[in-house]
Scaffold this active site. Structure first.
Site, short mmCIF file in Angstrom:
data_model
loop_
_atom_site.label_atom_id
_atom_site.label_comp_id
_atom_site.label_asym_id
_atom_site.label_seq_id
_atom_site.Cartn_x
_atom_site.Cartn_y
_atom_site.Cartn_z
N CYS A 180 4.57 -6.54 -0.72
CA CYS A 180 5.63 -6.22 -0.93
C CYS A 180 6.50 -7.30 -1.77
O CYS A 180 6.90 -7.77 -1.87
CB CYS A 180 5.93 -5.51 0.21
SG CYS A 180 7.04 -7.42 1.38
N GLU A 201 -4.13 -15.38 3.24
CA GLU A 201 -3.75 -17.26 4.44
C GLU A 201 -3.42 -18.36 3.36
O GLU A 201 -2.51 -19.01 4.27
CB GLU A 201 -5.09 -17.84 4.43
CG GLU A 201 -6.20 -17.00 5.62
CD GLU A 201 -5.43 -16.72 7.38
OE1 GLU A 201 -4.74 -17.72 7.23
OE2 GLU A 201 -5.97 -15.77 7.35
N HIS A 215 3.60 -12.45 9.04
CA HIS A 215 2.73 -10.79 8.54
C HIS A 215 3.64 -10.04 8.72
O HIS A 215 4.78 -9.80 8.73
CB HIS A 215 2.14 -10.99 9.89
CG HIS A 215 0.75 -11.97 10.26
ND1 HIS A 215 0.41 -11.48 11.15
CD2 HIS A 215 -0.27 -12.05 9.36
CE1 HIS A 215 -1.08 -11.97 11.24
NE2 HIS A 215 -0.98 -12.10 10.12
N CYS A 216 3.67 -8.92 7.17
CA CYS A 216 4.73 -8.73 6.89
C CYS A 216 4.96 -7.16 8.07
O CYS A 216 2.99 -6.53 7.82
CB CYS A 216 4.66 -8.40 5.40
SG CYS A 216 5.68 -6.80 4.55
#
Length: 359
Positions: free
Chosen positions: A289, A255, A264-265
């Site tokens: 990532c 968050e 959001h990935c």
């Protein structure tokens, strides 16, 4: 199960960008940092894996979103980054976090230390704890799960009002379940990126929440008044196990990542993936990532190997007790061991990354 596998070209573009200036910035990174980040588009990487979707209830299936590559992150004019005058992450606990004062204080220290390592280079400070009544938030008994819940919008307003001048952001944490509006069953957390505030609950991370053994159930009859906060007195608090600590660290850093401007990935398995339910949240790794790592590094300015070493140090400092849980009462230990056995696989992953960075 569906595996979302992007092409090497797509991942490389998402990481480096098509903008010559941003590509040049990337090429000026330390050789080890480039070597690590290039793992993003290596088909046989043993450090970064593709996203897996296990059901239609998973986040990507039920919440279609446009992906955010590094260039989009970097050029987002609404994104706020830490600066010398606003560089501190403040954490505000709401209600008790542990069954005793000692447990609450140790848990807070563990979260603070983790955030300082994860957002390496930023300061993290805890504000004095506040009770639910001090926030003047609305609350209810969830008609499905029969547990107490507090209203996220009212908590966010309280945090915004009490945000220190030197704060980059202020985030509230609580062991009480949350709801954003009457029509919603619950929410793990909610943040306002423009205001730099967020509220996150760890109530559902206890081992018994989704079982018949859960001790936090109440009845609507126990609510004598919508402003009678005495119902929160001695309300059930889950035991601080290693799994609960890991889940708490995940939620908190996810968050705060949003507040830093990371969406959001959708590239690789990553902490910044969205999650609709606990099982999906548990599948998310603790690490970001390479694409999201570059975003974080751009926003904060850390050295990657130093950051990873700080995370390893957090895991190694104070070995956990054998049971993997905090004692039931403060009399058992004046200083509680940190329950970190759930982090051991991640520690091994961090060490592999450090080896690659220093190769």
């Amino acid at each position: 199960m569906q595996v979302l596998r992007h092409s090497e070209h797509t991942l490389k573009t998402a990481l480096l960008s098509k903008n010559p200036v941003l590509v040049s910035q990337y090429e000026k990174l330390d050789a080890g940092e480039q070597r690590l980040m290039n793992e993003a588009f290596q088909p046989r990487s043993n450090l970064f894996e593709p996203i897996t979707v296990h059901s239609q209830s998973d986040w990507i299936s039920s919440h279609p979103e446009a992906p955010q590559d590094f260039e989009q992150f970097f050029s987002d004019r609404y994104r706020k980054a830490p600066c010398p005058k606003k560089h501190i992450i403040y954490i505000q606990s709401i209600g008790s976090l542990g069954n005793t004062r000692v447990i609450s204080e140790e848990y807070i220290k563990w979260l603070k230390g983790y955030c300082e390592a994860f957002f390496y280079g930023l300061k993290v400070k805890f504000l004095e704890p506040v009770s639910v009544s001090e926030t003047k938030c609305s609350f209810r008994v969830n008609e499905h799960t029969q547990n107490l819940q507090i209203h996220t919008g009212h908590i966010l307003a309280f945090l915004k009002k009490n945000k220190p001048e030197d704060a980059f952001c202020i985030v509230g944490i609580t062991m009480i379940d949350l709801y954003p509006r009457d029509s919603w069953n619950f929410v793990f957390g909610q943040a306002s990126l423009s205001s730099g505030v967020g509220i996150f609950s760890f109530a559902r991370y206890g081992k018994d929440f989704y079982t018949s053994k859960y001790e936090g159930n109440v009845t609507s009859l126990q609510l004598t008044s919508p402003t009678d906060y005495s119902i929160f007195d001695n309300y059930y608090i889950p035991e601080i196990t290693s799994v609960l600590l890991l889940r708490s660290c995940k939620t908190l850093t996810h968050e705060i990542g949003h507040i830093l401007g990371l969406r959001h990935c959708q590239w690789l398995a990553c902490l910044m993936q969205g999650s609709n339910h606990l099982e999906e949240s548990d599948r998310r790794p603790l690490n970001v990532c390479p694409i999201c790592l570059r975003k974080l590094q751009s926003a904060i300015g850390f050295n990657i190997v130093e950051r990873y070493r700080a995370l390893v140090k957090w895991i190694d400092d104070e070995s956990c007790n054998e049971s993997g849980a905090t004692p039931k009462s403060s009399s058992e230990h004046a200083h509680l061991p940190k329950p970190v056995e759930a982090f051991k696989d991640w520690r091994e992953w961090l060490m592999r990354c450090i080896a690659l960075l220093e190769k």
